[in-house]
Design a protein around this motif. Structure first.
Motif, PDB file in Angstrom:
ATOM      1  N   GLU A 123      24.383 -19.519 -36.304  1.00 44.29           N
ATOM      2  CA  GLU A 123      23.542 -18.606 -37.085  1.00 44.29           C
ATOM      3  C   GLU A 123      24.314 -18.096 -38.301  1.00 44.29           C
ATOM      4  O   GLU A 123      23.778 -18.015 -39.405  1.00 44.29           O
ATOM      5  N   ILE A 127      23.304 -18.449 -42.281  1.00 39.65           N
ATOM      6  CA  ILE A 127      23.188 -17.294 -43.192  1.00 39.65           C
ATOM      7  C   ILE A 127      24.083 -17.497 -44.406  1.00 39.65           C
ATOM      8  O   ILE A 127      23.683 -17.257 -45.550  1.00 39.65           O
ATOM      9  N   CYS A 139      11.621 -13.585 -47.489  1.00 37.40           N
ATOM     10  CA  CYS A 139      11.332 -14.399 -46.287  1.00 37.40           C
ATOM     11  C   CYS A 139      12.592 -14.816 -45.541  1.00 37.40           C
ATOM     12  O   CYS A 139      12.575 -15.827 -44.828  1.00 37.40           O
ATOM     13  N   TYR A 140      13.656 -14.079 -45.709  1.00 39.71           N
ATOM     14  CA  TYR A 140      14.959 -14.537 -45.206  1.00 39.71           C
ATOM     15  C   TYR A 140      14.988 -14.752 -43.694  1.00 39.71           C
ATOM     16  O   TYR A 140      15.619 -15.687 -43.211  1.00 39.71           O
ATOM     17  N   ALA A 141      14.341 -13.879 -42.943  1.00 36.89           N
ATOM     18  CA  ALA A 141      14.382 -14.027 -41.477  1.00 36.89           C
ATOM     19  C   ALA A 141      13.715 -15.343 -41.072  1.00 36.89           C
ATOM     20  O   ALA A 141      14.236 -16.074 -40.216  1.00 36.89           O
ATOM     21  N   ARG A 142      12.578 -15.659 -41.679  1.00 36.85           N
ATOM     22  CA  ARG A 142      11.879 -16.901 -41.312  1.00 36.85           C
ATOM     23  C   ARG A 142      12.636 -18.124 -41.835  1.00 36.85           C
ATOM     24  O   ARG A 142      12.600 -19.184 -41.211  1.00 36.85           O
ATOM     25  N   LYS A 144      15.853 -18.425 -41.941  1.00 30.68           N
ATOM     26  CA  LYS A 144      16.925 -18.642 -40.958  1.00 30.68           C
ATOM     27  C   LYS A 144      16.373 -19.314 -39.705  1.00 30.68           C
ATOM     28  O   LYS A 144      16.960 -20.279 -39.194  1.00 30.68           O
ATOM     29  N   VAL A 145      15.237 -18.850 -39.231  1.00 32.61           N
ATOM     30  CA  VAL A 145      14.601 -19.454 -38.039  1.00 32.61           C
ATOM     31  C   VAL A 145      14.279 -20.924 -38.311  1.00 32.61           C
ATOM     32  O   VAL A 145      14.518 -21.805 -37.472  1.00 32.61           O
ATOM     33  N   SER A 148      17.347 -23.253 -38.421  1.00 31.52           N
ATOM     34  CA  SER A 148      17.822 -23.462 -37.062  1.00 31.52           C
ATOM     35  C   SER A 148      16.900 -24.445 -36.325  1.00 31.52           C
ATOM     36  O   SER A 148      17.354 -25.353 -35.623  1.00 31.52           O
TER      37      SER A 148
END
Ligand code: FES
Ligand code: FES
Length: 157
Positions: A123, A127, A139-142, A144-145, A148
């Protein structure tokens, strides 16, 4: 000069010092590569040159002469004459990442080059790798998802 983009040779009238972004978009009509800051900061214009993610707004055309250029239009592959999305494209759709989507092609090009080098990232590595591609919609969280998930999809083949 001749430019090889997505496996096709294009004859360009560009000067050696013209930035690739404008040659790709305005002269050759490959408008998937986006203009954001124009200063090498945001990453919206990211393409691959010999597999390396580069910011086309600050890359002189001569730097890509004789090399393999890939834009987002060439990210998907073909199997039996049918288009097969790159895992990063599949994952961005699955995670419903985009909001306005302006930054997204650059995000995916950065991620695709990163995963080619590091197919099983942590992770923290995701990042760090994606940290210089800006998204004004946040939209950074999505992102990263999705990066991955793309790594998982690539592992599954
Ligand atoms: S448009 Fe190239 S880095 Fe922002
Ligand atoms: S989705 Fe709008 S700038 Fe990234």
């Amino acid at each position: 000069m001749d430019l090889k983009i997505n496996g096709q040779v294009y004859s360009s009238q560009a000067e050696a010092s013209d930035m690739l972004l404008w040659v790709i978009r305005d002269e050759l009509g490959l408008t998937g590569t986006k203009f954001g800051c124009g200063a090498g900061i945001c990453g919206a214009c990211t393409i691959h040159v010999d597999g390396v993610a580069m910011r086309s707004c600050v890359t002189p055309t001569v730097a890509a002469e004789g090399k393999e250029i890939k834009t987002v239009e060439g990210l998907a592959g073909f199997e039996n004459d049918a288009e097969v999305l790159h895992p990063i494209q599949e994952a961005f759709i699955e995670a419903q990442v985009p909001q306005c989507a302006w930054c997204m092609n650059g995000q995916m090009m950065t991620a695709a080059a990163f995963l080619a080098q590091n197919p099983k990232p942590s992770e923290a590595e995701i990042i760090q790798a994606m940290g210089q591609n800006y998204c004004r919609c946040g939209c950074y969280a999505r992102i990263k998802v999705a990066v991955s998930r793309a790594a998982e999809l690539m592992e599954q083949g």
